[in-house]
Design a protein around this motif. Structure first.
Motif: not given
Length: 607
Positions: A115-121, A226-235, A304-307
């Motif tokens: 949901t949020f990687s798609n919406l926010l990246i 948020t983007i750092w969190a999504f990016f590293v999660t994807a890796i 990431g969302i919490t930050s």
């Protein structure tokens, strides 16, 4: 990527977004390639799976509180698996298995990353869309297909998979082992293989988008957390999910083609089976090599969302931005070298156990950095206590309380005493289940206006938070004590052990809290669905936030911005920033969006 290349991408995407064919219902709402629509598809599918997962947990909680009692709802929902309303032992294990699978993979992984990687990246880095809209669409539909197959497995004649969500052999490798080892188990493996394909396609897309499509001025050190969190999660996903795929494929071969990767010296009713030379411990290694990073694939997006939510609602810059990025990277690295702490009693070499103990305890350091930085961000902030902020603070609370018990479970000598008891269940539900769910709820309340152009009802949000927060601790806090008393997990009743009789009341208390918590989620569902259609229309930037998604028009269209994409001149956390003369950078505003150029007297924060 050079500015020229950026401009080219912008122009091409802009033309593509506005001058091509008119969208039909099917291309806009079903096979959409727009990241905003795909994020809604993920969210709604995740919520439906969440309803199924939570309903299952309430069914087996009833069984644990009142074992052997007849419940009409069991007969209504479970049919032949609950003759005269009494739950069958086989279906209990199946419910636990599918509940765990659905919540970990289909709700938390998809509900947060999907949901949020798609919406926010794309919105937060200033891109028209994902690097590949088509792959993004395929990723969602593979996820949808895997969800459908998982739900279909509930209706198989012999019952759904029943080897625990960790599907250890031999229960999962021998179709004749028990009712849930047959067709239901095969469907589980097929569903997970498709889910992994979906996750890999999504992750690769997120990584490429963050690396290549950032707008002018959006350096890596200006990315929102948020983007750092999504990016590293994807890796992490790209590194660890293929290992589970290999385990699933080898397991399919053991089940269907007579190999014995995970089987050796098996006896069934005194008969020796032909399997030789395999090792069920090998499966544990392969499973947990994904299984532990999976905890952080679920947790990092929530953190990431919490930050983002905390900084916005404390009206303060996030404390220690670079330390937060470093802790995300450290957690990502350490999470891939600690999987053995799930296997301390599998007979592993004690020296190897001590190595895994050391790396497991190390992960407490970056986790503590995050917790302290959140608390420091809140300190002396002008706190806006809306539902998103409350869930973010709740996440920090459960992350700390759940994390403290992790120190006990991460130590091989202490873990042996509570391994496979309810202590473990309490630990990982708090640190992974509840914390990640709080992050999901915080994200939904915060970005709902961006997704659906309306506001959610704040008062219903408060009811949802307080009932959920009290009941979550009401469920999982007593479980620690039940676990320390020695009650094993996955048993459908403990009446065979007289020493556990005095704990019956505790199980009843836990179940009552669980039922109330389940009811509280109905408040959220009502709020969510009602607000989509009848919520108060939103303004462009309802939370007075700095990140780029709030500069995009309220009205959705494929391409995100009319005309030129905004350029970035500052990091994402310039809240309550003043000039040397004591005035706000923008008069009367305690926030400065990232696309506002630096004032001539202003110094850029070197966070």
């Amino acid at each position: 990527m050079s500015a020229t290349a950026h401009a080219h991408v912008d122009d091409h995407a802009h033309d593509h977004g506005h001058h091509h064919h008119k969208e039909t219902f099917v291309t806009k709402y079903i096979f959409s390639q727009d990241h905003k629509m795909i994020s809604k598809q993920y969210l709604i599918t995740g919520l439906i799976m969440g309803i199924i997962g939570i309903a299952m947990s309430l069914l087996f909680r009833l069984q644990l509180a009142w074992p052997g009692e007849s419940f009409p709802i069991f007969e209504a929902l479970l049919g032949k698996w609950a003759p005269e309303g009494v739950m069958d032992a086989d279906v209990y294990l199946a419910l636990v298995t599918i509940h765990g699978t659905i919540m970990v993979f289909f709700v938390l992984t998809a509900g947060l990353s999907g949901t949020f990687s798609n919406l926010l990246i794309p919105l937060q880095i200033g891109a028209r869309d994902m690097a590949s809209g088509f792959l993004n669409m395929v990723s969602y539909w593979l996820f949808f297909l895997s969800s459908v197959i998982m739900v279909i497995s509930l209706f198989v004649e012999a019952g759904p998979a029943a080897a625990g969500w960790t599907i250890y052999p031999p229960l999962s490798a021998l179709p004749m082992a028990q009712p849930g080892s047959g067709m239901g188990m095969t469907l589980w493996l097929v569903s997970m293989a498709i889910f992994i394909a979906s996750s890999l396609l999504g992750s690769l897309n997120y990584i490429v988008t963050v690396i290549n499509l950032r707008t002018k001025g959006m350096s890596m050190t200006r990315l929102p957390l948020t983007i750092w969190a999504f990016f590293v999660t994807a890796i992490i996903g790209v590194i660890s999910f293929p290992v589970l795929l290999s385990a699933a494929l080898l397991l399919i071969m053991d089940r269907s083609f007579g190999t014995s990767f995970f089987l050796s010296d098996i006896f069934i009713q005194g008969e020796v089976l032909h399997y030789q030379g395999g090792s069920p411990v090998l499966f544990e290694h392969l499973f947990w090599f994904l299984g532990h990073p999976e905890v952080y694939i679920v947790l990092l997006p929530a953190l990431g969302i919490t930050s983002e939510v905390m900084s916005t609602n404390a009206r303060k810059p996030i404390f220690g931005y670079r330390a937060m990025v470093a802790s995300i990277l450290a957690i990502a690295f350490l999470s891939t070298i600690v999987w053995g702490h799930h296997m301390f009693i599998s007979g592993m070499n004690p020296f190897l156990g001590s190595v895994f103990t050391f790396t497991t305890l190390l992960i407490a350091i970056p986790s503590a950095v995050k917790a302290f930085n959140y608390i420091t961000t809140l300190w002396k902030g002008n706190l806006q206590m809306n539902p998103a902020m409350l869930f973010s603070i709740g996440l920090v609370s459960t992350f700390i309380t759940g994390g403290l018990t992790g120190i006990i479970l991460g130590d091989s000598t202490l873990d042996i005493n509570v391994h496979d008891t309810y202590f473990v269940v309490a630990h990982f539900h708090l640190v992974m289940g509840i914390s990640a769910l709080y992050g999901l709820f915080a994200g939904v309340y915060h970005w709902f206006p961006k997704m659906f152009k309306r506001m959610m009802n704040k008062n219903l949000g408060y009811v949802h938070f307080w009932v959920t927060a009290v009941c979550a601790y009401g469920v999982f806090f007593p479980m620690h004590f039940v676990g320390m008393a020695g009650v094993p997990r996955r048993y459908y009743q403990n009446t065979a052990f007289p020493m556990f009789d005095e704990l019956t009341d505790v199980n009843v208390l836990i179940t009552v809290f669980a039922l109330i918590a389940g009811a509280a989620q109905l408040v959220f569902l009502y709020n969510f669905i009602h607000s989509i259609f009848y919520g108060k229309p939103t303004v462009q930037n309802p939370w007075k936030s700095n990140t780029l998604e709030w500069t995009a028009p309220i009205e959705h269209f494929h391409g995100n911005w009319e005309g030129e994409i905004p350029h970035v001149h500052r990091w994402a956390y310039d809240y309550s920033k003043t000039l040397p003369n004591g005035e706000y950078v923008i008069e009367g505003q305690d926030f400065v969006p990232q696309n506002v150029p630096l004032h001539k007297d202003e110094e850029e924060l070197h966070h």
